[in-house]
Structures are given as structure tokens and as C-alpha cells.
Write a protein that holds these residues in place. Structure first.
Motif, short mmCIF file in Angstrom:
data_model
loop_
_atom_site.label_atom_id
_atom_site.label_comp_id
_atom_site.label_asym_id
_atom_site.label_seq_id
_atom_site.Cartn_x
_atom_site.Cartn_y
_atom_site.Cartn_z
N LYS A 1 0.89 -1.17 0.17
CA LYS A 1 0.03 -0.09 -0.07
C LYS A 1 0.95 1.25 -0.14
CE LYS A 1 -3.95 -1.77 2.37
NZ LYS A 1 -4.71 -2.13 3.58
N GLU A 2 1.90 1.14 0.42
CA GLU A 2 2.93 2.40 0.69
C GLU A 2 4.08 2.23 -0.14
OE1 GLU A 2 2.39 3.64 5.17
OE2 GLU A 2 3.43 1.60 5.21
N ILE A 3 4.09 1.50 -0.98
CA ILE A 3 5.12 1.61 -2.18
C ILE A 3 4.89 1.60 -3.59
CG2 ILE A 3 6.82 0.01 -0.59
CD1 ILE A 3 6.38 -2.09 -2.66
N ALA A 4 5.70 2.23 -4.35
CA ALA A 4 5.46 2.34 -5.78
C ALA A 4 6.45 1.69 -6.70
CB ALA A 4 4.93 3.59 -6.20
N VAL A 5 6.25 0.97 -7.89
CA VAL A 5 7.28 0.42 -8.60
C VAL A 5 7.18 1.08 -9.81
CG1 VAL A 5 8.37 -1.69 -9.13
CG2 VAL A 5 7.03 -1.59 -7.11
N ILE A 6 8.17 1.25 -10.63
CA ILE A 6 8.18 1.75 -11.83
C ILE A 6 9.22 0.83 -12.58
CG2 ILE A 6 8.55 3.79 -13.56
CD1 ILE A 6 7.94 5.29 -10.90
N PHE A 7 8.67 0.09 -13.60
CA PHE A 7 9.54 -0.45 -14.39
C PHE A 7 9.90 0.14 -15.80
CE2 PHE A 7 9.29 -4.13 -12.01
CZ PHE A 7 7.95 -4.59 -11.42
N ASN A 8 10.93 -0.58 -16.63
CA ASN A 8 11.17 0.23 -17.63
C ASN A 8 10.47 0.13 -18.91
OD1 ASN A 8 11.82 -2.36 -18.26
ND2 ASN A 8 13.70 -2.12 -19.41
N ASP A 9 9.28 -0.63 -18.94
CA ASP A 9 8.38 -0.43 -19.95
C ASP A 9 7.06 -0.60 -19.03
OD1 ASP A 9 9.39 -3.72 -21.05
OD2 ASP A 9 8.23 -3.09 -19.41
N ILE B 1 16.73 3.02 -6.64
CA ILE B 1 16.63 3.20 -8.09
C ILE B 1 17.86 2.37 -8.83
CG2 ILE B 1 17.74 5.36 -7.67
CD1 ILE B 1 16.94 6.34 -10.46
N SER B 2 17.48 1.67 -9.86
CA SER B 2 18.37 0.58 -10.35
C SER B 2 18.58 1.31 -11.74
CB SER B 2 17.80 -0.84 -10.54
OG SER B 2 18.13 -1.46 -11.53
N SER B 3 19.72 1.47 -12.21
CA SER B 3 19.84 2.37 -13.39
C SER B 3 21.15 2.02 -14.19
CB SER B 3 19.67 3.93 -13.13
OG SER B 3 19.78 4.67 -14.43
N HIS B 4 21.26 2.10 -15.41
CA HIS B 4 22.41 2.12 -16.22
C HIS B 4 22.94 3.55 -16.38
CE1 HIS B 4 22.73 -2.15 -16.66
NE2 HIS B 4 21.69 -2.26 -17.26
N ILE B 5 22.10 4.45 -16.25
CA ILE B 5 22.49 5.83 -16.39
C ILE B 5 23.23 6.30 -15.20
CG2 ILE B 5 21.70 8.15 -17.37
CD1 ILE B 5 19.46 6.56 -18.50
N THR B 6 24.26 6.19 -15.22
CA THR B 6 24.92 6.36 -13.70
C THR B 6 25.35 7.89 -13.46
OG1 THR B 6 27.14 6.07 -15.05
CG2 THR B 6 26.38 4.05 -13.85
N GLU C 1 15.48 0.50 -13.90
CA GLU C 1 15.93 0.92 -14.88
C GLU C 1 14.47 1.59 -15.59
OE1 GLU C 1 17.88 -1.77 -17.30
OE2 GLU C 1 18.73 -2.66 -15.55
N ALA C 2 14.10 2.40 -14.81
CA ALA C 2 12.64 3.26 -15.43
C ALA C 2 13.07 4.44 -16.25
CB ALA C 2 11.78 3.58 -14.11
N THR C 3 14.48 4.91 -16.00
CA THR C 3 14.51 6.34 -16.93
C THR C 3 15.27 5.98 -18.04
OG1 THR C 3 16.52 6.56 -15.56
CG2 THR C 3 14.54 7.69 -14.73
N ASN C 4 15.31 4.28 -18.47
CA ASN C 4 16.26 4.16 -19.55
C ASN C 4 15.82 4.76 -21.05
OD1 ASN C 4 18.13 2.75 -18.11
ND2 ASN C 4 17.75 1.00 -18.83
#
Lengths: 221, 287
Positions: B76-84, B185-190, B155-158
Motif C-alpha cells: 500500500k505504501e510502495i510504488a514500483v516503476i519498471f522500464n516499460d 533506483i536501479s539504473s544504467h544511466i550512472t 531501470e525506469a529512466t532508460n
């Protein structure tokens, strides 16, 4: 759960091709009713039973296929599993919507029985209610088997199971009605069959739910 | 300090890959950047803490709640955003808002429509007409509209343009201004993580190589470019990894402060997160 059921409803009716499929099914139903009224007594009873015990229930068991098709296309489960709903509630929402569809179709079937038997004297109310009872029984068993198949096999293979079982029941109905006649299916008191059969049908649905839940949990483990 | 995310000994085994005994903590109000090569286990870790895949662990607490017994309350208290986007292509943003209002008790429809306006997303158009960037923007709008306390971005901002990425980073900064809000945040855009992350966790081949704060990394680590003579003078304990170049060495060092005291006139550059990743994965190690 409310949100998921709303989404599935939307996907059943607000997507053009799904809406058209339902309209086509209703049109087919009306054509069958027309064909039924132009034939002899055997044809009348044959088509009446076909519509009441078979076509209406088949219509009522199709809700999961439309929503599953959309879910698989975009892997909706991935985001759905981040929502505050348990896997049990996800599976339950599919079953609840399916049972609502089933109930609505069986109610329409009952309305059809009452209206047809009251306006035509060729099929009695008792015969009509027997046919309707078979339809409820068939719909429960078919719903249970097909829903489990969709959860186990996915949409494509589940649809093949849906079509195969529909054809199998259709074949059995055709064979029995030809060999034994419509009197065998419609005449006489069928109360005991329904008193025993319908609870068994409900049990099938409950078992199907738990099996589907086990499949869904195993997929995401 | 209470942790927004506490993971202890999380392991997930596949046939040919194991996420091996991961333990990490994310304090409240902080942003943790998760880095690693493709296939290193970042998404597996995220899927494990969301219970999308079943993993073995001693403890996973999210926002102070136990994942095993309080999963629904946590979500209820988290939100997840995937790369697509994983919303059906025939749905419209307006309908998605209605759907999510039936799922989240804290759903704020006004906030959602405000975000749609801010991100220039048409409310009544079906998602099949949206570009990739528009779909991700919709995911952000949906994620931020039920007042989550923890945002998880996989990797949501990829696929986003630099302008929108900057807008998102600003939103994330504002989000963590509240003390009880955190971001993983997991990301390749370091370069984005350089700008925004408070902590960096590096996962390599299923193992957590390090989890450090950005301040610690900047104070303790650096890059020295030097000749052979100077390279030989360095203690192996100070060298994390190095790269031999045509006429020099590029050395990724730790113990920056003590090296500066020992060699007053050397120039030690700050290492970006990308530099760290490259050195850890491709650099030569002193055996």
C-alpha cells in the motif's frame, strides 16, 4: 480486487474486437432461435436444449479469455504483483467476474425458458426447466475446467482446451439426442440429478479455484 | 537509524545464476542507487523484495514491516516503476486512474490528473497511441498518486530523453525531502545516480561488491593517472583496480586521504559511478 475486476470488465467490452465477438454471439443465438421455430418438433426440442443448456453457458464462461489475452500481451502480472492485493485475491477476482458472467447468462437462459414455454405449447415448463438445469450443471463444470486450463496453460492453449471441451460436449449432446432422442434428455423428473449434480458442480468450481491459485503461485515463485 | 529497506541474507537460485546472500540497508529519506552489469541480479533483487519471485532470506523489512507477514500492507505504501509499461494498450490514463482508485485506498485522483497535465499526457487516448516515453511518464504519474513512502525504479529512466530525465530527478529530490520517503533506483544511466544518489550498491555476478555512501566513495576513492615508477610505489592495499594504458597507468585507489598525505603533489580525480563500475568489472586487480 475492485480495480482488477473493473479492468477485466473494460477489456471484455470496451475493446472493439471483444465487443464485436459478444455481439456476434448474441446474433448467432437469435439465428438459432429463429432456426428452432421453423423446424419440426425434434428440431424444436433439439435447438431449445442446445440454446438453453449449451450456448448460454458457453457465453457465460468466456470472460477470462479476453482479459487474459490483454494481460499476457503486456505482462500485466508484473505490475499487478506490486499492487496491494494478494495472489489469492488476483485469482479470486477472475473467478468472481466469471461467476457473475455465468449467473447473468443463466438468468437470461431462464428468462428464455419462461418466455418460450409460455408462448409455445410444444415444450412444457418442466421440460424447459430440465434443460435449464442441465445448462447450469454444464456451465459450472465447464467454467471450472476451462478456468483452470487458462491458469495452467495460458491463454492460447487454454483457448484450445475451451474449444475442444465445447466440441466434446456438443458431440456428446448430438450423439445422445440422436441415439436416445430428446425425450430421454428432457422428459421425466430430473430433480434428483440437479440436487446432487449442482453441489458437485459448485465443488468443481471451488477445486478449480484452488488449483488455479496453486498454478499462479508456482508461476511466481 | 530506522531503515526504509532492510535486507539480510537474501538468496535466489536459478539453474545458472544465484543471487547470493545479499544484505543491504536503505535509511529513510535517502536514495539508493543499484548498479551492476546486465544480468548481474539487480532486477532479481527487486523482484525478490516485491515477492514477484520467491527468494530465501533471513529478514526483509520494508518501511519497518516484515515482507513475509505484512506484504499487502507494505505494498500500500510502495510504488514500483519498471522500464516499460505493463498497462494494457487499450486502456486510457483516465481509466487507469479509475482502476487504481479501486486498488489503493490512498489514491489521489486529483494528484493523478495534475501529473497527467504536468507530463502533457492526454487523458482519454488509448496507450497504444503513446510513445515509450509517454508510457513511462504515465507510470510515474500513477506511482506518485497514492502517496507512497518508498519508490522503486527498475531501470525506469532508460528510455527517456535528457530533459524529462532531469524533470524526474527533480521529482525524486522533492520526494525525498520528506523524511520518511526513500527511493531505490536501479539504473544504467550512472550520470543520473551521480546527481541524485546518497548511497550506491554495486551488484556483480549475483554478489554485493559494495554498499557505500556517495560521500564515503568520494572521500575515500579516486583515480590517479601515473607512470610505471609511481604505480610501483603504491601499496597494493591502496589499489582497488587499475588499467594499463599505452604510456601510463590509470589507478582506482582507496585510502585517498592517507595517499594525499604521503604524496602531497599527486592529483587525485573524483571517480564517477561509471568509472567505479568499469574499474570493478574490467580493471586489473593486484593479486
Amino acid at each position: 480486487m475492485k480495480g482488477i475486476i473493473l479492468k477485466d470488465l473494460y477489456e471484455n467490452f470496451r475493446i472493439f474486437k471483444n465487443g464485436v465477438s459478444y455481439l456476434a454471439a448474441v446474433l448467432f443465438l437469435f439465428l438459432l432461435i429463429e432456426a428452432m421455430q421453423t423446424g419440426d418438433l425434434f428440431s424444436l426440442k433439439y435447438f431449445f436444449m442446445l440454446i438453453t443448456a449449451f450456448v448460454f453457458p458457453l457465453l457465460g464462461c468466456s470472460s477470462i479469455e479476453s482479459s487474459l489475452e490483454q494481460d499476457e500481451k503486456v505482462n500485466f502480472d508484473k505490475i499487478q504483483l506490486t499492487f496491494p492485493i494478494t495472489k489469492t485475491e488476483i485469482v479470486l477476482s477472475k473467478y468472481i467476474l466469471g461467476i457473475c458472467f455465468l449467473t447473468i447468462c443463466n438468468v437470461f437462459s431462464l428468462i428464455f425458458v419462461f418466455s418460450f414455454t409460455s408462448s409455445h405449447n410444444k415444450i412444457t415448463l418442466q421440460e424447459g426447466l430440465s434443460a435449464w438445469g442441465f445448462g447450469v450443471l454444464f456451465s459450472l463444470v465447464f467454467f471450472a475446467v476451462v478456468n483452470f486450463a487458462f491458469f495452467l496453460l495460458g491463454r492460447k492453449l487454454g483457448l484450445i482446451v475451451y474449444i475442444f471441451i465445447a466440441m466434446l460436449f456438443g458431440g456428446i449432446y448430438g450423439a445422445v439426442s440422436s441415439l436416445k432422442g430428446m425425450e430421454f434428455l428432457m422428459a421425466g423428473d430430473k430433480t434428483m440429478i440437479f440436487i446432487i449434480g449442482i453441489p458437485i458442480g459448485i465443488l468443481f468450481v471451488v477445486i478449480s479455484f484452488f488449483l488455479s491459485l496453486a498454478c499462479y503461485k508456482k508461476r511466481y515463485s | 537509524m530506522k531503515q526504509a529497506l532492510h535486507i539480510k541474507n537474501l538468496t535466489k537460485k536459478y539453474k545458472d545464476f544465484t543471487l547470493d546472500h545479499i544484505s543491504l540497508d536503505l535509511p529513510y529519506g535517502m536514495i539508493l542507487g543499484l548498479i551492476g552489469e546486465n544480468g548481474s541480479g539487480k532486477s532479481t533483487l527487486i523482484n525478490s523484495i516485491l515477492n514477484i519471485v520467491k527468494a530465501d532470506y533471513d529478514e526483509v523489512h520494508i518501511l519497518g514491516q516484515d515482507l513475509k507477514s505484512q506484504e499487502k500492507e507494505i505494498k500500500k505504501e510502495i510504488a514500483v516503476i519498471f522500464n516499460d509499461s505493463h498497462y494494457g494498450e487499450n486502456l486510457t490514463p483516465l481509466f487507469i486512474g479509475k482502476m487504481l482508485s479501486g486498488i489503493y485506498t490512498d489514491w489521489d485522483q486529483k494528484k493523478f490528473t495534475d501529473y497527467l497535465k504536468q507530463f502533457h499526457l492526454p487523458e482519454k487516448k488509448r496507450l497504444k497511441t503513446f510513445s515509450t516515453g509517454m508510457k513511462v511518464k504515465l507510470e510515474f504519474a500513477a506511482a506518485l498518486s497514492h502517496n507512497p513512502k518508498l519508490l522503486i525504479l527498475d531501470e525506469a529512466t532508460n528510455g527517456l530523453d535528457p530533459v524529462f530525465r532531469e524533470e524526474i530527478l527533480e521529482i525524486l529530490r522533492e520526494f525525498t525531502e520528506q523524511e520518511d520517503h526513500s527511493v531505490l533506483i536501479s539504473s544504467h544511466i550512472t550520470s543520473d545516480l551521480d546527481k541524485i544518489a546518497d548511497y550506491i550498491a554495486y551488484i556483480h555476478e549475483g554478489r554485493l561488491l559494495f554498499l557505500k555512501s556517495i560521500d564515503e566513495l568520494n572521500n575515500d576513492c579516486g583515480i590517479i593517472r601515473c607512470g610505471r615508477e609511481f604505480f610501483d610505489a603504491l601499496s597494493p592495499e591502496d589499489i582497488i583496480a587499475y588499467r594499463e594504458e599505452p604510456y601510463s597507468y590509470c589507478v582506482f585507489i582507496k585510502n585517498r586521504q592517507s595517499l594525499r598525505k604521503a604524496f602531497c603533489d599527486i592529483s587525485i580525480e573524483n571517480a564517477s559511478i561509471e568509472d567505479m563500475m568499469l574499474f570493478y568489472s574490467k580493471g586489473e586487480k593486484i593479486i
